[in-house]
Design a protein around this motif. Structure first.
Motif, mmCIF file in Angstrom:
data_model
loop_
_atom_site.group_PDB
_atom_site.id
_atom_site.type_symbol
_atom_site.label_atom_id
_atom_site.label_comp_id
_atom_site.label_asym_id
_atom_site.label_seq_id
_atom_site.Cartn_x
_atom_site.Cartn_y
_atom_site.Cartn_z
ATOM 1 N N PHE A 58 -49.242 -9.828 -34.330
ATOM 2 C CA PHE A 58 -50.262 -8.883 -33.665
ATOM 3 C C PHE A 58 -50.722 -9.980 -32.288
ATOM 4 C CE2 PHE A 58 -50.561 -6.229 -37.378
ATOM 5 C CZ PHE A 58 -50.309 -5.284 -36.893
ATOM 6 N N LEU A 59 -50.663 -11.058 -32.384
ATOM 7 C CA LEU A 59 -51.144 -12.012 -31.513
ATOM 8 C C LEU A 59 -50.370 -12.078 -30.358
ATOM 9 C CD1 LEU A 59 -53.330 -13.966 -30.242
ATOM 10 C CD2 LEU A 59 -51.858 -16.041 -31.749
ATOM 11 N N HIS A 60 -49.055 -12.118 -30.721
ATOM 12 C CA HIS A 60 -47.853 -12.283 -29.725
ATOM 13 C C HIS A 60 -47.874 -10.837 -29.027
ATOM 14 C CE1 HIS A 60 -46.590 -15.818 -31.290
ATOM 15 N NE2 HIS A 60 -46.063 -15.217 -32.482
ATOM 16 N N LEU A 61 -48.060 -9.496 -29.782
ATOM 17 C CA LEU A 61 -48.145 -8.307 -29.078
ATOM 18 C C LEU A 61 -49.236 -8.368 -27.993
ATOM 19 C CD1 LEU A 61 -47.530 -5.919 -32.165
ATOM 20 C CD2 LEU A 61 -45.887 -6.499 -30.137
ATOM 21 N N ALA A 62 -50.496 -8.857 -28.213
ATOM 22 C CA ALA A 62 -51.576 -9.039 -27.460
ATOM 23 C C ALA A 62 -51.407 -9.631 -26.227
ATOM 24 C CB ALA A 62 -52.832 -9.253 -28.418
ATOM 25 N N ASN A 63 -50.523 -10.908 -26.224
ATOM 26 C CA ASN A 63 -50.252 -11.491 -25.090
ATOM 27 C C ASN A 63 -49.135 -11.102 -24.358
ATOM 28 O OD1 ASN A 63 -52.590 -13.513 -25.486
ATOM 29 N ND2 ASN A 63 -51.525 -14.119 -27.366
ATOM 30 N N ARG A 64 -48.467 -10.053 -24.814
ATOM 31 C CA ARG A 64 -47.400 -9.543 -23.745
ATOM 32 C C ARG A 64 -48.085 -9.035 -22.238
ATOM 33 N NH1 ARG A 64 -45.058 -4.786 -26.898
ATOM 34 N NH2 ARG A 64 -47.244 -4.003 -26.626
ATOM 35 N N PRO A 65 -47.209 -9.557 -21.127
ATOM 36 C CA PRO A 65 -47.778 -9.221 -19.969
ATOM 37 C C PRO A 65 -47.995 -7.556 -19.886
ATOM 38 C CG PRO A 65 -45.987 -10.484 -19.794
ATOM 39 C CD PRO A 65 -45.940 -10.107 -21.351
ATOM 40 N N GLY A 66 -49.138 -7.339 -19.370
ATOM 41 C CA GLY A 66 -49.814 -6.223 -19.093
ATOM 42 C C GLY A 66 -50.151 -5.317 -20.286
ATOM 43 N N ASP A 67 -50.239 -5.913 -21.318
ATOM 44 C CA ASP A 67 -50.652 -5.281 -22.674
ATOM 45 C C ASP A 67 -52.010 -5.014 -22.464
ATOM 46 O OD1 ASP A 67 -51.428 -4.380 -25.536
ATOM 47 O OD2 ASP A 67 -49.126 -4.741 -25.608
ATOM 48 N N ILE A 68 -52.705 -3.599 -22.959
ATOM 49 C CA ILE A 68 -54.120 -3.420 -23.014
ATOM 50 C C ILE A 68 -54.802 -3.601 -24.395
ATOM 51 C CG2 ILE A 68 -54.169 -2.066 -21.119
ATOM 52 C CD1 ILE A 68 -54.037 0.497 -22.967
ATOM 53 N N GLY A 69 -54.103 -3.678 -25.607
ATOM 54 C CA GLY A 69 -54.498 -3.759 -26.962
ATOM 55 C C GLY A 69 -55.490 -4.979 -27.027
#
Length: 109
Positions: A58-69
């Motif tokens: 989830f840390l990797h998902l949160a750090n994707r460019p443009g992500d708002i989660g």
């Protein structure tokens, strides 16, 4: 605040958060226990929920460019439920302030 607790955390955490005035759901209660991390992440972001998880994915998902989660990343090792809830009781006020200030990823240790 609205929260979505991941599989490896106890449902008692949702009761703890609800008792403090926050809406909280667990993936088990939403029948998402077999969902992928990406499905959980997207569901949470769509509903303005903060994912609570120990899973580094989830840390990797949160750090994707443009992500708002948003992620409340639990960095506490395996422990009994009571110790986890005590840590949340101690650390949660600061975590909530961080989210209010616009920080998207907050750790609880």
């Amino acid at each position: 605040m609205n929260f979505l607790a991941d599989n490896q955390l106890p449902e008692a955490l949702c009761l703890f958060l609800s008792s403090r005035g926050h809406r909280s759901e667990h993936v088990l209660g939403l029948h998402m226990d077999e969902a992928s991390d990406l499905e959980i992440w997207n569901y949470a972001a769509t509903g303005n929920r903060i994912v609570i998880s120990k899973d580094e994915d989830f840390l990797h998902l949160a750090n994707r460019p443009g992500d708002i989660g948003k992620l409340l990343w639990v960095r506490i090792g395996n422990c009994r439920k009571q110790l986890l809830l005590q840590a949340f009781d101690r650390e949660f006020p600061a975590a909530a302030r961080a989210f209010d200030e616009g920080i998207r990823v907050v750790e609880i240790r």
